[in-house]
Design an enzyme around this catalytic site. Structure first.
Site, PDB file in Angstrom:
ATOM      1  N   CYS A 128      43.760 -10.107  -3.257  1.00 33.50           N
ATOM      2  CA  CYS A 128      44.745 -10.598  -2.278  1.00 33.50           C
ATOM      3  C   CYS A 128      43.925 -11.202  -1.160  1.00 33.50           C
ATOM      4  O   CYS A 128      43.677 -10.561  -0.152  1.00 33.50           O
ATOM      5  CB  CYS A 128      45.607  -9.443  -1.782  1.00 33.50           C
ATOM      6  SG  CYS A 128      46.641  -8.747  -3.082  1.00 33.50           S
ATOM      7  N   GLY A 149      40.835 -14.731   3.955  1.00 31.52           N
ATOM      8  CA  GLY A 149      39.509 -14.806   3.367  1.00 31.52           C
ATOM      9  C   GLY A 149      38.395 -14.032   4.044  1.00 31.52           C
ATOM     10  O   GLY A 149      37.239 -14.170   3.648  1.00 31.52           O
ATOM     11  N   LYS A 180      37.592 -10.905   3.884  1.00 30.09           N
ATOM     12  CA  LYS A 180      36.891  -9.975   2.987  1.00 30.09           C
ATOM     13  C   LYS A 180      36.233 -10.741   1.841  1.00 30.09           C
ATOM     14  O   LYS A 180      35.137 -10.385   1.404  1.00 30.09           O
ATOM     15  CB  LYS A 180      37.859  -8.903   2.483  1.00 30.09           C
ATOM     16  CG  LYS A 180      38.378  -8.065   3.643  1.00 30.09           C
ATOM     17  CD  LYS A 180      39.342  -7.009   3.221  1.00 30.09           C
ATOM     18  CE  LYS A 180      40.000  -6.374   4.446  1.00 30.09           C
ATOM     19  NZ  LYS A 180      40.926  -7.299   5.165  1.00 30.09           N
ATOM     20  N   ASP A 183      49.291 -14.762  -9.364  1.00 31.18           N
ATOM     21  CA  ASP A 183      49.832 -13.452  -9.017  1.00 31.18           C
ATOM     22  C   ASP A 183      48.889 -12.406  -9.598  1.00 31.18           C
ATOM     23  O   ASP A 183      48.702 -12.352 -10.819  1.00 31.18           O
ATOM     24  CB  ASP A 183      51.242 -13.319  -9.608  1.00 31.18           C
ATOM     25  CG  ASP A 183      51.890 -12.001  -9.222  1.00 31.18           C
ATOM     26  OD1 ASP A 183      51.159 -11.011  -8.968  1.00 31.18           O
ATOM     27  OD2 ASP A 183      53.139 -11.951  -9.189  1.00 31.18           O
ATOM     28  N   ASP A 234      42.957  -5.633  -1.229  1.00 33.79           N
ATOM     29  CA  ASP A 234      43.420  -5.513   0.169  1.00 33.79           C
ATOM     30  C   ASP A 234      44.908  -5.862   0.123  1.00 33.79           C
ATOM     31  O   ASP A 234      45.307  -6.998   0.345  1.00 33.79           O
ATOM     32  CB  ASP A 234      42.629  -6.496   1.039  1.00 33.79           C
ATOM     33  CG  ASP A 234      42.992  -6.406   2.500  1.00 33.79           C
ATOM     34  OD1 ASP A 234      43.425  -5.327   2.937  1.00 33.79           O
ATOM     35  OD2 ASP A 234      42.849  -7.421   3.209  1.00 33.79           O
ATOM     36  N   CYS A 257      46.106  -2.567   5.727  1.00 36.22           N
ATOM     37  CA  CYS A 257      46.056  -2.536   7.196  1.00 36.22           C
ATOM     38  C   CYS A 257      47.335  -1.868   7.701  1.00 36.22           C
ATOM     39  O   CYS A 257      48.008  -2.379   8.583  1.00 36.22           O
ATOM     40  CB  CYS A 257      45.878  -3.924   7.784  1.00 36.22           C
ATOM     41  SG  CYS A 257      47.172  -5.080   7.331  1.00 36.22           S
TER      42      CYS A 257
HETATM   43  N1  SAM Z   1      42.066  -9.842   2.185  1.00 34.77           N
HETATM   44  C1  SAM Z   1      42.547 -10.780   3.168  1.00 34.77           C
HETATM   45  C2  SAM Z   1      41.500 -10.964   4.229  1.00 34.77           C
HETATM   46  O1  SAM Z   1      40.663 -10.087   4.422  1.00 34.77           O
HETATM   47  O2  SAM Z   1      41.483 -12.016   4.862  1.00 34.77           O
HETATM   48  C3  SAM Z   1      43.889 -10.366   3.741  1.00 34.77           C
HETATM   49  C4  SAM Z   1      44.922 -10.094   2.665  1.00 34.77           C
HETATM   50  S1  SAM Z   1      46.563  -9.876   3.197  1.00 34.77           S
HETATM   51  C5  SAM Z   1      46.561  -8.208   3.623  1.00 34.77           C
HETATM   52  C6  SAM Z   1      47.435  -9.851   1.693  1.00 34.77           C
HETATM   53  C7  SAM Z   1      47.437 -11.165   0.935  1.00 34.77           C
HETATM   54  O3  SAM Z   1      47.870 -10.905  -0.387  1.00 34.77           O
HETATM   55  C8  SAM Z   1      48.384 -12.222   1.449  1.00 34.77           C
HETATM   56  O4  SAM Z   1      47.685 -13.423   1.659  1.00 34.77           O
HETATM   57  C9  SAM Z   1      49.429 -12.373   0.348  1.00 34.77           C
HETATM   58  O5  SAM Z   1      49.909 -13.717   0.227  1.00 34.77           O
HETATM   59  C10 SAM Z   1      48.645 -11.974  -0.855  1.00 34.77           C
HETATM   60  N2  SAM Z   1      49.421 -11.424  -1.981  1.00 34.77           N
HETATM   61  C11 SAM Z   1      50.479 -10.603  -1.912  1.00 34.77           C
HETATM   62  N3  SAM Z   1      50.901 -10.266  -3.152  1.00 34.77           N
HETATM   63  C12 SAM Z   1      50.047 -10.883  -4.015  1.00 34.77           C
HETATM   64  C13 SAM Z   1      49.944 -10.910  -5.433  1.00 34.77           C
HETATM   65  N4  SAM Z   1      50.798 -10.242  -6.216  1.00 34.77           N
HETATM   66  N5  SAM Z   1      48.952 -11.654  -5.979  1.00 34.77           N
HETATM   67  C14 SAM Z   1      48.074 -12.329  -5.195  1.00 34.77           C
HETATM   68  N6  SAM Z   1      48.128 -12.335  -3.861  1.00 34.77           N
HETATM   69  C15 SAM Z   1      49.103 -11.626  -3.271  1.00 34.77           C
END
Ligand code: SAM
Length: 420
Positions: free
Chosen positions: A238, A242, A244, A285, A301, A354
Site C-alpha cells: 500500500c 511513497g 516507506k 489491488d 502499511d 497509523c
Molecule cells: N505506505 C505509504 C507511505 O508510507 O507513504 C502510506 C500508505 S496509506 C496508509 C495506504 C495506501 O494504501 C493508500 O494510498 C491507499 O490508496 C492504498 N490502498 C488501500 N487499499 C489498497 C489495496 N487493496 N491495494 C493496494 N493499495 C491499497
C-alpha cells in the site's frame, strides 16, 4: 467593550480567512477530508493556501475548547456559518497570536462577504470579549478532553489524556534524510530530522535534488524494522505517497510498490522520481495481486482509520467513527491474508497502521497467525532509541504523547511476522 459596540469599519475579506471558511465548511458540513478540500480551493498564492490550511486546522484541532470559550458570550445558538466565523476568530486570538484588531475586523468582513450582515454586530461583540478574557477561559478548561470525541477517548485507555494532550498543537515537520540534513533541524534519536511546525519542505535546501522526504518520526520506524537487505525481493503493498517505499528502495532491495488508487500513484511516481530511488510501481489491488516469485519480505502499511495522524490531520476527529474502524479492519484482514500468500517460507511481513485503535493493531494479530504466519517480537535492541514504543507483547506502539521533549510523534502500530 459591550456587545453593543458598533462593528469596526470592515477590512476587505482576505484569501486566508475566505479559504479557511471554505475548508471548514467542506469538512464540517460536507464531510470532505481537509486534504481533498484543499485541492478544491481556488488557485492562489501558496502562502495564502498554507495560511488558510493552518487556520482551518487550528479550529478543527480545538473545536470543543473554542466552542466552550465562545459559549458564555452567546445568548442563543448562532447559525452554523456564524459559529464557524466565531471559531476562526477565537482560534486566531487564542491559538495563532493574531493581533486582536485584525482577528476581529477580518471576522466581521468575512461575515459581511458571506451574506451574514445581520450578524456582524454579534461577531464583533463576541470576539472582542474573547480577546479580553478568552485566554484565561481557555487555560481553565480541560482542553484535550473537550477536543476529543468520547469514542476515541475511551478507546485509548490509560494513555487517553497523554495522547489527547499531544494532539492539541501543530505537529513539527519531520524528514527522512539521505546524507546531510538541511540546516535548522534537530536530529532525533531514531535518525529522523525535525523542523519547527510550519516549515515548508519545498523551501529547504536539497529538496529538488531529492535528498530527503517528509515522514513523521514514527512513520519511519516500520520500514526500518523490516531491515531489508540489498538484493532481497520486497513488496510494499500500500505504497502511496511513497515514504516507506523510498526507505525500502534506499536499502538496495529490489522493491515492488503496489498502489490501487490511480491519483495517488501519480504522487508515488513523482516522489520516487524526485528522490531518484528505484522501485517498480504497479497499479493493482494488493488483495489479488501476486508476485511472479515468492518474496523475501513484505511491508503492509494498511489503509486504516488514521487516528494516529490527528496532529497532522485534525479533520479525522470530525469525520471518522467506530464504523470506519470496522470497515478498515475488514480491509486489513484481507490484505494480511494476501501478504502471507506472497512470502517464501521464512519470509518476513511487517504489518503497520497509523491508527491507535486496538482493533486495527493487536486485533489484527490472530488473523496473521491463521494465515500461516508466526509472530516475531521486536527486540529491545531494535527499539533501543525509542524503548517506550516497545510493548510487552513485542509490538511497536507509538502515540503523540511520546517524546514530549521533542514535540511528540504520530500514533503507529507495527508487528512482525514470519512465514512458516
Ligand atoms: N505506505 C505509504 C507511505 O508510507 O507513504 C502510506 C500508505 S496509506 C496508509 C495506504 C495506501 O494504501 C493508500 O494510498 C491507499 O490508496 C492504498 N490502498 C488501500 N487499499 C489498497 C489495496 N487493496 N491495494 C493496494 N493499495 C491499497
Amino acid at each position: 467593550m459591550t456587545p453593543r459596540t458598533p462593528p469596526p469599519r470592515a477590512a476587505r475579506p482576505d484569501p486566508t480567512r475566505e479559504g479557511a471558511f471554505d475548508l471548514l465548511s467542506a469538512v464540517l458540513v460536507r464531510h470532505r477530508s481537509l486534504e481533498d478540500a484543499l485541492d478544491t480551493l481556488p488557485p492562489g498564492e501558496l502562502r495564502d493556501r498554507a495560511a488558510a490550511h493552518r487556520l482551518a486546522a487550528a479550529v478543527l484541532r480545538r473545536t470543543g475548547s473554542l466552542d466552550q470559550v465562545i459559549k458564555p458570550h452567546l445568548r442563543r445558538d448562532p447559525p452554523d456559518p456564524v459559529r464557524q466565523i466565531l471559531r476562526m476568530g477565537a482560534a486566531q486570538l487564542l491559538l495563532l497570536d493574531t493581533p486582536a484588531h485584525a482577528a476581529v475586523a477580518t471576522a466581521v468582513a468575512l461575515a459581511r462577504s458571506r451574506g451574514l450582515t445581520p450578524f456582524t454586530g454579534l461577531v464583533n461583540a463576541v470576539l472582542r470579549r474573547v480577546a479580553e478574557s478568552g485566554a484565561e477561559a481557555l487555560a481553565a478548561l480541560e482542553g484535550p478532553r473537550l477536543d476529543t470525541p468520547h469514542w476515541l477517548w475511551s478507546s485509548w485507555g490509560n494513555d487517553a489524556a497523554l495522547i489527547a494532550a499531544g494532539q492539541t498543537t501543530e505537529a513539527p515537520l519531520d524528514l527522512t534524510v539521505i546524507g546531510e540534513p538541511p540546516p535548522g533541524g534537530v536530529v532525533l534519536p531514531t535518525g529522523s530530522v525535525r523542523y519547527p511546525a510550519g516549515t515548508r519542505v519545498t523551501e529547504l535546501a536539497g529538496y529538488e535534488e531529492g535528498r530527503f522526504w517528509v515522514q513523521d518520526a514514527a512513520a519511519a520506524l516500520p520500514a526500518r524494522l523490516l531491515a531489508a537487505k540489498p538484493g532481497e525481493s520486497v513488496a510494499d503493498l500500500c505504497a502511496a505517497p511513497g515514504g516507506k517505499a523510498a526507505q525500502l528502495a534506499a536499502t538496495g532491495a529490489t522493491v515492488t510498490a503496489i498502489e490501487r488508487d490511480g491519483r495517488r500513484i501519480g504522487r508515488l511516481n513523482d516522489n520516487l522520481a524526485r528522490l531518484r530511488l528505484p522501485a517498480t510501481v504497479v497499479q493493482a489491488d494488493a488483495t489479488t495481486w501476486r508476485p511472479p516469485a515468492l518474496l523475501d519480505a513484505v511491508l503492509l502499511d494498511a489503509p486504516c482509520s488514521a487516528t494516529g495522524t490527528i496532529r497532522r490531520h485534525p479533520d479525522v476527529v470530525h469525520l471518522k467513527s467506530q464504523q470506519d474502524v470496522t470497515t478498515a479492519v475488514a480491509q486489513q484482514q484481507a490484505l494480511i491474508i494476501a501478504a502471507a500468500a506472497m512470502l517464501r517460507p521464512g519470509g518476513r511481513l511487517i504489518y503497520a497502521v497509523c491508527s491507535m485503535q486496538p482493533e486495527e493493531g493487536p486485533g489484527a494479530v490472530p488473523v496473521a497467525m491463521n494465515a500461516g504466519l508466526r509472530h516475531e517480537r521486536f527486540t529491545a535492541d531494535e527499539l533501543s532509541t525509542l524503548p517506550a514504543a516497545l510493548t510487552k507483547a513485542g509490538y511497536l506502539r507509538t502515540h503523540p504523547g511520546l517524546w514530549p521533549e521533542y514535540g511528540g510523534m504520530d500514533g503507529f502500530f507495527a508487528a512482525r511476522f514470519v512465514k512458516i
